[in-house]
Design a protein around this motif. Structure first.
Motif, PDB file in Angstrom:
ATOM      1  N   PHE A 122     -56.027  12.081  -6.948  1.00  0.00           N
ATOM      2  CA  PHE A 122     -56.320  13.427  -6.477  1.00  0.00           C
ATOM      3  C   PHE A 122     -55.013  14.230  -6.517  1.00  0.00           C
ATOM      4  O   PHE A 122     -54.578  14.594  -7.577  1.00  0.00           O
ATOM      5  N   SER A 138     -38.730  13.830 -17.926  1.00  0.00           N
ATOM      6  CA  SER A 138     -37.953  13.146 -16.872  1.00  0.00           C
ATOM      7  C   SER A 138     -36.503  13.042 -17.322  1.00  0.00           C
ATOM      8  O   SER A 138     -36.191  13.275 -18.484  1.00  0.00           O
ATOM      9  N   GLY A 173     -41.038   8.718 -14.959  1.00  0.00           N
ATOM     10  CA  GLY A 173     -41.733   9.890 -14.403  1.00  0.00           C
ATOM     11  C   GLY A 173     -41.970   9.763 -12.905  1.00  0.00           C
ATOM     12  O   GLY A 173     -41.522   8.800 -12.259  1.00  0.00           O
ATOM     13  N   TYR A 174     -42.669  10.732 -12.381  1.00  0.00           N
ATOM     14  CA  TYR A 174     -42.905  10.809 -10.931  1.00  0.00           C
ATOM     15  C   TYR A 174     -43.657   9.567 -10.428  1.00  0.00           C
ATOM     16  O   TYR A 174     -43.160   8.816  -9.589  1.00  0.00           O
TER      17      TYR A 174
HETATM   18  N1  LIG Z   1     -48.780  13.894 -10.647  1.00  0.00           N
HETATM   19  C1  LIG Z   1     -50.031  14.307 -10.532  1.00  0.00           C
HETATM   20  O1  LIG Z   1     -50.331  15.225  -9.783  1.00  0.00           O
HETATM   21  C2  LIG Z   1     -51.125  13.623 -11.331  1.00  0.00           C
HETATM   22  C3  LIG Z   1     -52.461  13.834 -10.949  1.00  0.00           C
HETATM   23  C4  LIG Z   1     -53.460  13.213 -11.688  1.00  0.00           C
HETATM   24  C5  LIG Z   1     -53.132  12.423 -12.791  1.00  0.00           C
HETATM   25  N2  LIG Z   1     -51.831  12.266 -13.141  1.00  0.00           N
HETATM   26  C6  LIG Z   1     -51.512  11.431 -14.326  1.00  0.00           C
HETATM   27  O2  LIG Z   1     -50.581  10.432 -13.930  1.00  0.00           O
HETATM   28  C7  LIG Z   1     -49.693  10.137 -15.001  1.00  0.00           C
HETATM   29  C8  LIG Z   1     -48.270  10.243 -14.526  1.00  0.00           C
HETATM   30  O3  LIG Z   1     -48.054  11.536 -13.984  1.00  0.00           O
HETATM   31  P1  LIG Z   1     -46.633  11.957 -13.421  1.00  0.00           P
HETATM   32  O4  LIG Z   1     -46.887  12.969 -12.366  1.00  0.00           O
HETATM   33  O5  LIG Z   1     -45.840  10.768 -13.116  1.00  0.00           O
HETATM   34  O6  LIG Z   1     -46.053  12.712 -14.701  1.00  0.00           O
HETATM   35  P2  LIG Z   1     -44.544  12.782 -15.204  1.00  0.00           P
HETATM   36  O7  LIG Z   1     -44.524  13.822 -16.262  1.00  0.00           O
HETATM   37  O8  LIG Z   1     -43.604  12.875 -14.062  1.00  0.00           O
HETATM   38  O9  LIG Z   1     -44.347  11.342 -15.857  1.00  0.00           O
HETATM   39  C9  LIG Z   1     -44.800  11.026 -17.153  1.00  0.00           C
HETATM   40  C10 LIG Z   1     -43.667  10.316 -17.860  1.00  0.00           C
HETATM   41  O10 LIG Z   1     -44.110   9.995 -19.173  1.00  0.00           O
HETATM   42  C11 LIG Z   1     -43.108  10.371 -20.105  1.00  0.00           C
HETATM   43  N3  LIG Z   1     -43.785  10.675 -21.359  1.00  0.00           N
HETATM   44  C12 LIG Z   1     -44.547  11.757 -21.651  1.00  0.00           C
HETATM   45  N4  LIG Z   1     -44.993  11.677 -22.917  1.00  0.00           N
HETATM   46  C13 LIG Z   1     -44.505  10.511 -23.426  1.00  0.00           C
HETATM   47  C14 LIG Z   1     -44.640   9.850 -24.664  1.00  0.00           C
HETATM   48  N5  LIG Z   1     -45.349  10.397 -25.667  1.00  0.00           N
HETATM   49  N6  LIG Z   1     -44.026   8.661 -24.840  1.00  0.00           N
HETATM   50  C15 LIG Z   1     -43.301   8.098 -23.828  1.00  0.00           C
HETATM   51  N7  LIG Z   1     -43.147   8.677 -22.632  1.00  0.00           N
HETATM   52  C16 LIG Z   1     -43.740   9.872 -22.428  1.00  0.00           C
HETATM   53  C17 LIG Z   1     -42.401  11.551 -19.482  1.00  0.00           C
HETATM   54  O11 LIG Z   1     -41.078  11.694 -19.968  1.00  0.00           O
HETATM   55  C18 LIG Z   1     -42.416  11.191 -18.006  1.00  0.00           C
HETATM   56  O12 LIG Z   1     -41.270  10.440 -17.646  1.00  0.00           O
HETATM   57  C19 LIG Z   1     -50.072  11.084 -16.128  1.00  0.00           C
HETATM   58  O13 LIG Z   1     -50.912  10.386 -17.016  1.00  0.00           O
HETATM   59  C20 LIG Z   1     -50.825  12.193 -15.430  1.00  0.00           C
HETATM   60  O14 LIG Z   1     -51.766  12.796 -16.278  1.00  0.00           O
HETATM   61  C21 LIG Z   1     -50.821  12.829 -12.437  1.00  0.00           C
END
Ligand SMILES: NC(=O)c1ccc[n+]([C@@H]2O[C@H](COP(=O)([O-])OP(=O)(O)OC[C@H]3O[C@@H](n4cnc5c(N)ncnc54)[C@H](O)[C@@H]3O)[C@@H](O)[C@H]2O)c1
Length: 335
Positions: free
Chosen positions: A179, A39, A13-14
């Motif tokens: 944030f 992703s 993921g990101y």
């Molecule tokens: N990006 C933001 O703005 C932000 C802000 C606050 C909190 N967060 C938290 O940070 C974390 C990562 O965010 P991100 O932006 O990288 O999100 P993202 O969706 O890009 O990455 C999450 C990854 O987890 C994988 N995934 C989802 N469900 C899954 C499962 N059940 N089993 C295995 N893999 C799974 C997805 O395929 C993805 O690759 C998350 O927990 C999100 O809630 C993100």
């Protein structure tokens, strides 16, 4: 010499992809797990090209206890960074049970398997959305909590589980409340590329700049902020990634619990962000003012003093870098 192997859930993921690189750079080994629900598999080869090494990836679901148990059995894992979750506030209202399933049951399963395997350093992805957004900014870690959406509540429950598990066992945990992570790796190879409709502002700015969307809607220009538009605390994704390394190092040394805001501590309005993006990249981002969205607040900015004090972390990249790197990645994507 390796400093130990870290399990990274949501590694494709990101935030996960940037954190894998930051962990490698700091001397850790990584085992990633992802179900690729949000992703692309190709992210793995891009991480490998940037790190110039192979990434051990398990394709699996964090709710699958057997898959996690097998992973812990196969590798000598010393800590976990748990990113895998669903993350759209808006979507969480319509699909609340799925959010509780992935975010709460997923976190529970990862925690249980960590405990079984004797892995007791755990970094948890939380969010500024756990705070009561109606209180004045900057918010510190002791500010009022609310969780105004199913997504926010799923993160609060995750935090609660960690605190309870730590009291009952030797678990050491870091709750990182991000944030607004934006930007991308400066190479432009990895960045934020959500499936479907983006829930965050920067991917929409990039789509509009690339003429894939005709204009950006700015929701509300009558807030009591510098220019009337919402103010948020944007933080470069590489700074966010580095915060995980600092937190893990602290847990693996002597810290038992951490709860930290991860932001820059300075607020940027939506119009300022658009302006900075246009200037940094020499592009236009046509936008219109739309009515306020239900649930949005005027300002949400972090007090970041605690992260500096307790783990020596501070964001170092500025708004220009956030805009340039986000755009470089968008262009690589052909967006
Ligand atoms: N990006 C933001 O703005 C932000 C802000 C606050 C909190 N967060 C938290 O940070 C974390 C990562 O965010 P991100 O932006 O990288 O999100 P993202 O969706 O890009 O990455 C999450 C990854 O987890 C994988 N995934 C989802 N469900 C899954 C499962 N059940 N089993 C295995 N893999 C799974 C997805 O395929 C993805 O690759 C998350 O927990 C999100 O809630 C993100």
């Amino acid at each position: 010499m390796t400093r130990g192997t870290i399990l990274v859930t949501g590694a494709a993921g990101y935030l996960g992809s940037h954190t894998v690189l930051a962990l490698w750079e700091s001397g850790f080994e990584v085992v990633g797990i992802d179900d690729y629900s949000n992703s692309e598999r190709s992210v793995v080869s891009r991480i490998e090209a940037l790190g110039q090494r192979a990434l051990t990836m398990i394709e699996g679901n964090v709710r699958d206890a057997d898959c996690l148990a097998a992973t812990f059995g196969r590798f000598n894992i010393v800590g976990a960074v748990h990113f895998a979750a669903r993350k759209s506030i808006e979507e969480s209202f319509a699909e609340s049970l799925s959010y509780y399933d992935v975010n709460v049951a997923g976190t529970l399963t990862v925690l249980q398997q960590c405990q079984r395997a004797g892995v007791n350093a755990f970094v948890f992805s939380s969010s500024a959305t756990v705070y009561d957004a109606t209180q004045p900014s900057p918010v510190d870690e002791n500010s009022r909590l609310l969780g105004a959406s199913p997504y926010g509540r799923s993160k609060l429950i995750g935090e609660r589980m960690l605190r309870d598990a730590a009291q009952a066992s030797g678990l050491r945990y870091a709750i990182l409340r991000y944030f607004n992570p934006v930007g991308a790796h400066p190479s432009g190879s990895i960045g934020e590329n959500p499936r479907g409709k983006p829930g965050n502002l920067m991917p929409v700015v990039c789509r509009v700049a690339a003429s894939r969307q005709s204009q950006l809607s700015v929701f509300g220009n009558d807030y009591s902020t510098m220019d009337g538009t919402g103010v948020r605390d944007f933080v470069h994704v590489q700074d966010v990634a580095e915060a995980h390394v600092h937190a893990l190092e602290a847990l693996l040394q002597d810290r038992e619990t951490l709860c930290l805001n991860i932001g820059t501590g300075s607020g940027t309005s939506v119009l300022t962000l658009i302006d900075a993006f246009e200037r940094a990249n020499g592009v236009r981002v046509p936008h219109v003012i739309a009515p306020r969205r239900h649930g949005d607040v005027a300002a949400m900015v972090a007090n970041v003093g605690e992260a500096a004090r307790s783990i020596g972390w501070r964001a170092t990249r500025n708004l220009d870098a956030m805009c340039r790197d986000a755009w470089r990645f968008a262009q690589t994507l052909g967006c």
